[in-house]
Design a protein around this motif. Sequence first.
Motif, PDB file in Angstrom:
ATOM      1  N   GLN A 140       2.728   8.014  11.644  1.00 52.19           N
ATOM      2  CA  GLN A 140       3.216   7.928  10.259  1.00 52.19           C
ATOM      3  C   GLN A 140       4.284   6.842  10.147  1.00 52.19           C
ATOM      4  N   ASP A 141       4.033   5.698  10.761  1.00 51.55           N
ATOM      5  CA  ASP A 141       5.063   4.676  10.856  1.00 51.55           C
ATOM      6  C   ASP A 141       4.622   3.384  10.185  1.00 51.55           C
ATOM      7  N   CYS A 142       5.196   3.110   9.028  1.00 53.36           N
ATOM      8  CA  CYS A 142       4.948   1.859   8.312  1.00 53.36           C
ATOM      9  C   CYS A 142       6.100   0.904   8.630  1.00 53.36           C
ATOM     10  N   ASP A 143       5.785  -0.244   9.212  1.00 43.84           N
ATOM     11  CA  ASP A 143       6.831  -1.218   9.506  1.00 43.84           C
ATOM     12  C   ASP A 143       6.619  -2.535   8.756  1.00 43.84           C
ATOM     13  N   LYS A 196      -0.383   8.489   6.159  1.00 51.06           N
ATOM     14  CA  LYS A 196      -0.458   9.926   5.844  1.00 51.06           C
ATOM     15  C   LYS A 196       0.848  10.580   6.291  1.00 51.06           C
ATOM     16  N   TYR A 197       1.813  10.621   5.387  1.00 50.68           N
ATOM     17  CA  TYR A 197       3.116  11.223   5.689  1.00 50.68           C
ATOM     18  C   TYR A 197       3.011  12.747   5.613  1.00 50.68           C
ATOM     19  N   SER A 198       3.680  13.415   6.552  1.00 50.66           N
ATOM     20  CA  SER A 198       3.849  14.862   6.395  1.00 50.66           C
ATOM     21  C   SER A 198       5.224  15.041   5.768  1.00 50.66           C
ATOM     22  N   ALA A 228      -2.559   1.240  -5.897  1.00 50.88           N
ATOM     23  CA  ALA A 228      -2.817   2.602  -5.410  1.00 50.88           C
ATOM     24  C   ALA A 228      -2.283   2.790  -3.997  1.00 50.88           C
ATOM     25  N   THR A 229      -2.411   1.775  -3.154  1.00 50.09           N
ATOM     26  CA  THR A 229      -1.916   1.847  -1.775  1.00 50.09           C
ATOM     27  C   THR A 229      -0.392   1.822  -1.746  1.00 50.09           C
ATOM     28  N   LEU A 230       0.194   0.944  -2.565  1.00 49.29           N
ATOM     29  CA  LEU A 230       1.659   0.874  -2.644  1.00 49.29           C
ATOM     30  C   LEU A 230       2.236   2.231  -3.048  1.00 49.29           C
ATOM     31  N   LEU A 231       1.648   2.846  -4.053  1.00 43.72           N
ATOM     32  CA  LEU A 231       2.146   4.139  -4.537  1.00 43.72           C
ATOM     33  C   LEU A 231       1.892   5.251  -3.518  1.00 43.72           C
ATOM     34  N   ALA A 232       0.748   5.226  -2.847  1.00 40.93           N
ATOM     35  CA  ALA A 232       0.455   6.254  -1.830  1.00 40.93           C
ATOM     36  C   ALA A 232       1.435   6.164  -0.669  1.00 40.93           C
ATOM     37  N   ALA A 272      14.199   8.536   5.207  1.00 39.92           N
ATOM     38  CA  ALA A 272      14.652   9.858   4.760  1.00 39.92           C
ATOM     39  C   ALA A 272      13.688  10.955   5.209  1.00 39.92           C
ATOM     40  N   ASN A 273      12.398  10.690   5.120  1.00 41.67           N
ATOM     41  CA  ASN A 273      11.384  11.678   5.482  1.00 41.67           C
ATOM     42  C   ASN A 273      11.424  12.004   6.975  1.00 41.67           C
TER      43      ASN A 273
END
Length: 141
Positions: free
Chosen positions: A82-85, A138-140, A108-112, A55-56
């Motif tokens: 900004q790509d988590c796969d 680090k999502y914008s 903390a990492t899961l929530l971030a 979505a982002n």
Amino acid sequence: MSITKQFFALVALSMLFTIASAQARAGCSRNGTVQDSDTCDILSARDNVSTFQLANANKAAIDPLCDNIFPGELLCLGLTGQDCDTIIVVKEGDSCTTLTQASGVALATLLANNPNVNSDCSNIYPGEVLCTSSQVIKYST
């Protein structure tokens, strides 16, 4: 307008949309195509992208309910840098504890990496796809 002219007009319009979509996604690290019967969660699970990240990365294309995607649509799966796969698909009964245990990621990492999830994970739902990277993305937004 004849049927033939209407057909060619639709083909031309479709080609322009495809070109514009590809150009708009120049900052993408990877792209995916919506398949028949896809929802954002199904596409996210298949293409290893969190529902939030999908979505982002497609703010201009996907509405908040994600009910406006269509087969053949090209979507950005992740923005460069900004790509988590690495993902996990939420199952019925999952909680912060079960998710962190299953993924081996600190809370903390899961929530971030999933800013759409509240601190006690009470707003997650079965089928939602979450980022489980061990590094903070680090999502914008």
